[in-house]
Design a protein around this motif. Structure first.
Motif, short mmCIF file in Angstrom:
data_model
loop_
_atom_site.label_atom_id
_atom_site.label_comp_id
_atom_site.label_asym_id
_atom_site.label_seq_id
_atom_site.Cartn_x
_atom_site.Cartn_y
_atom_site.Cartn_z
N ASP A 354 0.96 -0.73 -1.05
CA ASP A 354 0.00 0.37 -1.02
C ASP A 354 -0.60 0.64 0.35
OD1 ASP A 354 -0.07 1.44 -3.65
OD2 ASP A 354 -1.17 -0.33 -4.34
N PRO A 358 6.16 -0.79 2.46
CA PRO A 358 6.74 -0.96 1.11
C PRO A 358 8.07 -1.72 1.11
CG PRO A 358 5.91 1.26 1.39
CD PRO A 358 5.85 0.61 2.74
N TRP A 383 6.28 -1.47 -8.80
CA TRP A 383 5.45 -0.57 -8.00
C TRP A 383 5.92 -0.54 -6.55
CZ3 TRP A 383 2.82 3.44 -8.92
CH2 TRP A 383 1.89 3.94 -8.00
N ARG A 387 7.10 2.72 -4.40
CA ARG A 387 6.54 3.10 -3.11
C ARG A 387 7.62 3.18 -2.04
NH1 ARG A 387 1.80 5.32 -2.35
NH2 ARG A 387 1.43 4.11 -0.45
#
Length: 492
Positions: A354, A358, A383, A387
Motif C-alpha cells: 500500500d 508492490p 492484495w 496492487r
C-alpha cells in the motif's frame, strides 16, 4: 451509634439487609442499561481480602499456567531465577521457567532482544534434561512469538510426546496450526484441549479459534467467562483486550472502547489495549484522542503494526510527513525484530503493497506463503498481487482468505474489502458490489483510509444492471502454483 441516614421516621435503626437489597436492585438496573458490556468487567469478590502472593510467585503462576503476567512481576521473577541459576546451574526446571518468562516479557514489550535470551535458557534446560516438556513447550511459545509457525508446530508436537496431559502445550499448537493454515489440526487440537481443562486461559484460547471460524457470539461468551473467572488484574486485562478486539471487528465501537479502557485501568502495561483505544477512537472520529493513544502505545510497545496503523491515520488526515515518520519507524522496528529472530514479513508485505513497492511485497509474501500458508498471508498476498496489477491470480488468494470451504471463515471486513476491490478491477460488478457491501456491514468503520475507498467504489459501481441481476457462478479455483490451506503441510 447509628447514622441518621439509616434510621426510619420513628428513629428505629433501619434494616441493613433492606439497604443491601436496594443497592443490588440499582446494580441490576445499571447492568440492564449497559447490556452485556459489564459481563466482562471486574466485580469485587465481596469476601474478606486475602494476602496477595509475592510478585515473583504471581508471575511464576502465570508463566507456568499460560495466562498473562504483569510486567513488574515478570521482572521480579526473571531476577529471582537468574540469581538462583548462578548458584544452581543444573536446575532444568528453573531454566525452563526463565526462558518462558523471557518469551512473555518480549511478547509484552515488543523487545525482540528477549528472544535470544529465552532460546539460550530453554536450550540449556534441554541440555540439562533432554525432552523435558516444560522446555519443549517454551520453545513452541518462543517460535510462535517469532511467527515461525512451522518450528512452533514441531516443538509443540515434541512437547506432547513428552507429556500429553500438559494442557498448556495445546494453545501453542493452536497458534502454530492456525499460522500454517491447517484447519483440521486446529479443530482436533481444540477438542483435545477442552477435554483437559476448562479454566479461564482455556476459555480465552478457545475464543480465538471460535473467532477464526466466524463464531463471534461463541467467542464473546467464552471471553466473558474467562474474564469473570480471572484471578489477577493482568490476566483479566488480557482477556478484556481480546474482547475489545472482537467488539471492534463487529463494529461495536462504544463497547470496544469500554473494554480497552477497563483493560488499561486494570493493567497500565496492557499496551495492546492502548493501541486498541487508538484504533477505536479513530473510528469514532475522536482524532486527537486517537493520536495520543497510539503515541503512548508505540512509546511503550513499538510494534511495527502500530506504526503502520498510526501512519495510515496520519495519511487519512492529510499529514503525509507525519505518516512517513511512522513508516520509517516501521522499517526500523522490523529490522530490529529480525535481529531477534522475529518474522515480520507479513506486516512488511502489507506496508509495501500500500505504501511502498508492490513487487517487493509480492516477493516477500510468496515466500511467506510457501513457508506458512495461513489465512492472513493469503489475504495479504492476494492484495499485494492486486496492487502489482496481477488481479486474476490475486482473486485466487482472496478467495482462500474469505471462502468457508477453503478455511476463510473469519468475519474480517478488511479481507472482504480486499476481495471486493479485486473483483471490481476484474469487471465483476455484481460480486464486487456484494463483497464491498458485506465489508461495510461487518464493520462500517473498519479503517479510516479504506472505508472512504469502499464507499466511493460502491458509488461508482451504481445499482446492478439487468444483466447482473442473476449472478454467474464463480469458478472454484485455487492458487495453481502454491499449496492450498487444507492440504497437509510438509513435516520436517
Amino acid at each position: 451509634m447509628e447514622n441518621d441516614a439509616v434510621r426510619n421516621e420513628q428513629g428505629a435503626p433501619r434494616s441493613r439487609p433492606r439497604i443491601r437489597r436496594r443497592v443490588l436492585i440499582a446494580s441490576v438496573a445499571g447492568c440492564a442499561v449497559l447490556g452485556g458490556v459489564l459481563t466482562l468487567l471486574p466485580w469485587g469478590s465481596g469476601g474478606a481480602r486475602t494476602a496477595a502472593p509475592a510478585p515473583g510467585a504471581q508471575a511464576l503462576t502465570a508463566v507456568t499456567t499460560g495466562v498473562p503476567a504483569a510486567l513488574p512481576d515478570l521482572a521480579v521473577l526473571i531476577g529471582e531465577h537468574e540469581a538462583h541459576l548462578r548458584a544452581h546451574p543444573r536446575d532444568a526446571k528453573a531454566w525452563a521457567v526463565l526462558g518462558a518468562a523471557y518469551v512473555e516479557q518480549g511478547r509484552r514489550t515488543a523487545e525482540s532482544a528477549n528472544y535470544p535470551k529465552a532460546e539460550k535458557a530453554l536450550r540449556t534446560s534441554l541440555r540439562v534434561r533432554e525432552w523435558n516438556a516444560a522446555a519443549l513447550n517454551g520453545m513452541a511459545a518462543l517460535a510462535n512469538a517469532r511467527r515461525d509457525f512451522r518450528a512452533a508446530r514441531n516443538w509443540g508436537e515434541a512437547a506432547l510426546k513428552a507429556d500429553r496431559k500438559r494442557w498448556t502445550t495445546y494453545p501453542q499448537l493452536l497458534d502454530a496450526y492456525t499460522g500454517m493454515g491447517d484447519h483440521k489440526a486446529t479443530k482436533r487440537t481444540l477438542e483435545q484441549m477442552l477435554k483437559l481443562g476448562s479454566g479461564p486461559a482455556v476459555q480465552a484460547r478457545a475464543a480465538a479459534v471460535y473467532r477464526d471460524r466466524g463464531r463471534r457470539e461463541d467467542a464473546a461468551a467464552a471471553l466473558s467467562d474467562a474474564a469473570a473467572a480471572a484471578q489477577a488484574p493482568a490476566e483479566r486485562a488480557g482477556y478484556l483486550e481480546r474482547a475489545g478486539q472482537l467488539a471492534f471487528e463487529r463494529g461495536d465501537m462504544d463497547v470496544a472502547l469500554r473494554y480497552f479502557q477497563e483493560a488499561v485501568r486494570l493493567d497500565p502495561d496492557q499496551r495492546a489495549a492502548l493501541a486498541g483505544q487508538g484504533r477505536t477512537l479513530a473510528a469514532l472520529g475522536r482524532t486527537t484522542e486517537a493520536l495520543n493513544a497510539y503515541r503512548v502505545a508505540l512509546a511503550k510497545q513499538p510494534l511495527p503494526e502500530y506504526a503502520l496503523e498510526l501512519g495510515e491515520l496520519y495519511e487519512s488526515l492529510g499529514l503525509g510527513q507525519a505518516a512517513r515518520v511512522q513508516y520509517d519507524l516501521l522499517r526500523e522496528r522490523t529490522a530490529r525484530a529480525a535481529a531477534g529472530g522475529v518474522d515480520e514479513e507479513l506486516v512488511l508485505g502489507l506496508f509495501e503493497a500500500d505504501h511502498g513497492d508492490p513487487e517487493s511485497a509480492v516477493r516477500r509474501l510468496r515466500a511467506e506463503w510457501r513457508r506458512q500458508p495461513g489465512i492472513a498471508v493469503a489475504d495479504a498476498l492476494g492484495w499485494a498481487l492486486h496492487r502489482a496489477g496481477e488481479n486474476k491470480e490475486a482473486l485466487k488468494f482472496a478467495r482462500v482468505a474469505t471462502d468457508k470451504e477453503r478455511g476463510g471463515t473469519v468475519r474480517s471486513a478488511l479481507y472482504v474489502y480486499h476481495r471486493g476491490m479485486i473483483e471490481r478491477e476484474l469487471g465483476m460488478g455484481w460480486a464486487a458490489r456484494r463483497h464491498l457491501q458485506e465489508a461495510l456491514r461487518i464493520n462500517p468503520r473498519f479503517s479510516p483510509t479504506r472505508v472512504p475507498l469502499a464507499e466511493a467504489a460502491l458509488k461508482a459501481l451504481g445499482e446492478p444492471s439487468a444483466a447482473e441481476a442473476l449472478p454467474k457462478t464463480e469458478p472454484k479455483t485455487e492458487p495453481t502454483t502454491e499449496p492450498t490451506t487444507d492440504r497437509k503441510t510438509e513435516r520436517r
